[in-house]
Scaffold this active site. Structure first.
Site, PDB file in Angstrom:
ATOM      1  N   SER A 172      73.212  44.903  10.674  1.00  0.00           N
ATOM      2  CA  SER A 172      71.887  44.498  11.147  1.00  0.00           C
ATOM      3  C   SER A 172      71.274  43.488  10.167  1.00  0.00           C
ATOM      4  CB  SER A 172      71.016  45.744  11.330  1.00  0.00           C
ATOM      5  OG  SER A 172      69.871  45.455  12.070  1.00  0.00           O
ATOM      6  N   ASP A 258      74.425  45.082  22.298  1.00  0.00           N
ATOM      7  CA  ASP A 258      73.688  45.563  21.136  1.00  0.00           C
ATOM      8  C   ASP A 258      72.287  46.048  21.541  1.00  0.00           C
ATOM      9  OD1 ASP A 258      73.634  44.921  17.826  1.00  0.00           O
ATOM     10  OD2 ASP A 258      71.718  45.171  18.838  1.00  0.00           O
ATOM     11  N   HIS A 320      73.841  50.033  18.290  1.00  0.00           N
ATOM     12  CA  HIS A 320      73.515  48.998  17.312  1.00  0.00           C
ATOM     13  C   HIS A 320      74.087  49.474  15.982  1.00  0.00           C
ATOM     14  CE1 HIS A 320      71.260  45.890  15.223  1.00  0.00           C
ATOM     15  NE2 HIS A 320      70.610  46.766  14.499  1.00  0.00           N
TER      16      HIS A 320
END
Ligand SMILES: *[C@@H]1O[C@H](CO)[C@@H](O)[C@H](O)[C@H]1NC(C)=O
Ligand SMILES: *[C@@H]1O[C@H](CO)[C@@H](O)[C@H](O)[C@H]1NC(C)=O
Ligand SMILES: *[C@@H]1O[C@H](CO)[C@@H](O)[C@H](O)[C@H]1NC(C)=O
Ligand SMILES: *[C@@H]1O[C@H](CO)[C@@H](O)[C@H](O)[C@H]1NC(C)=O
Ligand SMILES: *[C@@H]1O[C@H](CO)[C@@H](O)[C@H](O)[C@H]1NC(C)=O
Ligand SMILES: *[C@@H]1O[C@H](CO)[C@@H](O)[C@H](O)[C@H]1NC(C)=O
Ligand SMILES: *[C@@H]1O[C@H](CO)[C@@H](O)[C@H](O)[C@H]1NC(C)=O
Ligand SMILES: *[C@@H]1O[C@H](CO)[C@@H](O)[C@H](O)[C@H]1NC(C)=O
Length: 396
Positions: A172, A258, A320
């Site tokens: 991320s 995602d 994610h």
């Protein structure tokens, strides 16, 4: 406003994602960094966690940069200083469990389990890029770039400078930091060291307020020069503007569905469809259509340009961040491509066994992959993020 809260919700998901089982090495606060002006948003020292390697892995280093979105206004950064997860202050950090790519268990992490593994904690709100001298005495301080550099100095001293193999990775916001720092990081190590970068869940095709981000944190000097010399530095946070010029071998791992990007870029029109972010069962076709368009767009961007050196793993898990969650890293058949786990693919790519480029062209709808016990998975579950996303009186 809604989308900002929505995005902040994912900060919690990424953070809590690491808290499954296994070991949690102690937090090491780098007090000496303060002399170099390298401090968290609230002025506290930066921190990392280190699990020493052993046996044949004892000289290799894996650095994993923590994620957790970012702040783009003074107010957001100030709020972050108090955040209980420690994303703005090491005084509030708790040590995280090492799972997935950080695991010390050979079965669960066969390629890296015995390396020196470092979880670099994120407390600057700028993907480790900020560098502003001035700040008010009580913060926020914008010093992410200095944190990165101070922690690297420390790890080089602890033995990383003699490492034969080094992998810089992150998920991320941490994966974006990995891309942005990859080449400069490489240049701090001897030419004889094999250095590669792994960017997980960070191929952001849209970003919230990138100009505010770069200006607020004074990030421009820490963004890749190949990009900033060609365009507005705010645009140099976008992977598509930097990936082309990265010289160090780079592996991009991302789900085509995602959930962070889908939540941030696609407004879920009705409260009744919001739970689709967690649970695909019963999710209406109208929502899926938008998601499919997102998939096509991200796949197109990730495969643009010269692919001769870029590792790729684009699967379809409804999630994610996959390197930190054990089931996705290694375990769940649904997260695999070509009979290869993510762990396998990254290992083979690091070891130069082959150029791995795996893309799921088959599943045109998101796959419900195994949800780790620590992942939010329903609207009555525990995290602030989940309760926000599922609160039917809030219209996003
Ligand atoms: C942060 O916490 C301190 C001490 O509890 C408090 O004085 C301050 O108002 C808080 N700031 C924000 C923005 O919540
Ligand atoms: C490693 O993980 C496997 C699979 O979960 C488990 O059976 C084994 O006990 C673990 N080993 C150690 C040393 O914890
Ligand atoms: C390392 O490689 C770079 C690029 O190939 C070269 O310019 C540099 O001189 C090398 N440094 C050393 C110490 O060999
Ligand atoms: C792609 O990159 C490789 C490695 O840098 C280079 O050798 C090759 O010429 C490039 N191909 C094109 C079409 O630019
Ligand atoms: C997938 O990999 C496993 C373990 O490496 C192997 O036993 C199995 O035969 C493979 N399956 C296919 C369809 O290739
Ligand atoms: C997912 O949604 C379905 C249909 O609404 C429901 O029956 C199921 O219990 C949900 N699963 C979870 C894990 O919440
Ligand atoms: C949230 O989900 C986890 C995993 O399914 C479960 O163990 C936990 O009890 C749930 N928490 C609440 C408050 O429902
Ligand atoms: C849902 O959102 C409303 C409006 O922001 C808020 O007043 C309420 O407390 C929230 N409910 C829950 C359960 O969080």
């Amino acid at each position: 406003m809604g989308s900002i809260n929505l995005i902040v919700a994912f900060v919690y998901i990424v953070f809590y994602g690491l808290q499954a089982t296994a070991n949690a090495p102690a937090l090491i606060k780098l007090k000496s960094a303060a002399a170099k002006g390298a401090v968290c948003l609230d002025g506290s020292p930066p921190a990392y966690q280190l699990d020493w390697g052993k046996e044949e892995g004892a000289k290799n280093w894996l650095l994993h940069l923590q994620g957790g979105y970012w702040c783009t206004t003074v107010e957001e950064c100030r709020t972050r200083m108090n955040d209980s997860s420690g994303l703005g202050s090491s005084t509030k950090m708790k040590s995280s469990y090492f799972t997935g790519i950080l695991s010390n268990n050979e079965t669960l992490n066969p390629n890296f389990y015995n390396w020196n593994r470092v979880f670099v904690r994120y407390c600057d709100g700028s993907c480790f890029t900020g560098d502003k001298q001035e700040s008010s005495a009580d913060g926020p301080f914008y010093r992410g770039g200095r944190i990165f550099s101070a922690i690297m100095d420390e790890l080089l001293k602890l033995g990383m400078k003699n490492a034969p193999n080094v992998l810089l990775s992150g998920s991320s916001a941490g994966g974006l930091a990995t891309m942005l720092h990859c080449d400069r990081f490489r240049n701090r190590l001897p030419n004889s060291t094999k250095v590669k970068c792994l960017s997980d869940a960070s191929y952001f095709i849209t970003l919230n307020n990138p100009s505010g981000f770069v200006e607020l944190h004074g990030s421009a000097i820490n963004l890749p020069v190949s990009c900033t010399s060609n365009m507005d530095s705010a645009l140099c946070l976008y992977p598509q503007n930097v990936v082309q010029d990265i010289q160090t071998p780079l592996f991009l791992l991302n789900s085509a569905y995602d959930t962070f990007q889908i939540a941030a870029t696609i407004r879920l029109p009705k409260a009744s469809t919001r739970s689709c972010l967690y649970n695909l069962t019963g999710c209406p076709a109208s929502v899926w259509k938008q998601w499919k368009n997102f998939r096509l767009k991200i796949m197109q961007e990730m495969t643009m340009g010269n692919l001769s050196r870029r590792g790729l793993f684009i699967n379809s898990c409804h999630t994610h961040s996959q390197s930190e969650f054990q089931s996705k890293w290694l375990g769940d058949p649904k997260s695999m491509l070509d009979n290869m786990t993510i762990s396998d693919a990254v290992g083979k790519w690091f070891n130069d066994e082959k150029l791995i480029q795996l893309i799921d062209g088959k599943h045109t709808s998101p796959q419900q992959c195994v949800i780790d016990a620590s992942e939010p998975n329903s609207c009555n579950n525990y995290t602030w993020g989940a309760s926000y996303l599922c609160n039917t009186s809030i219209v996003i």
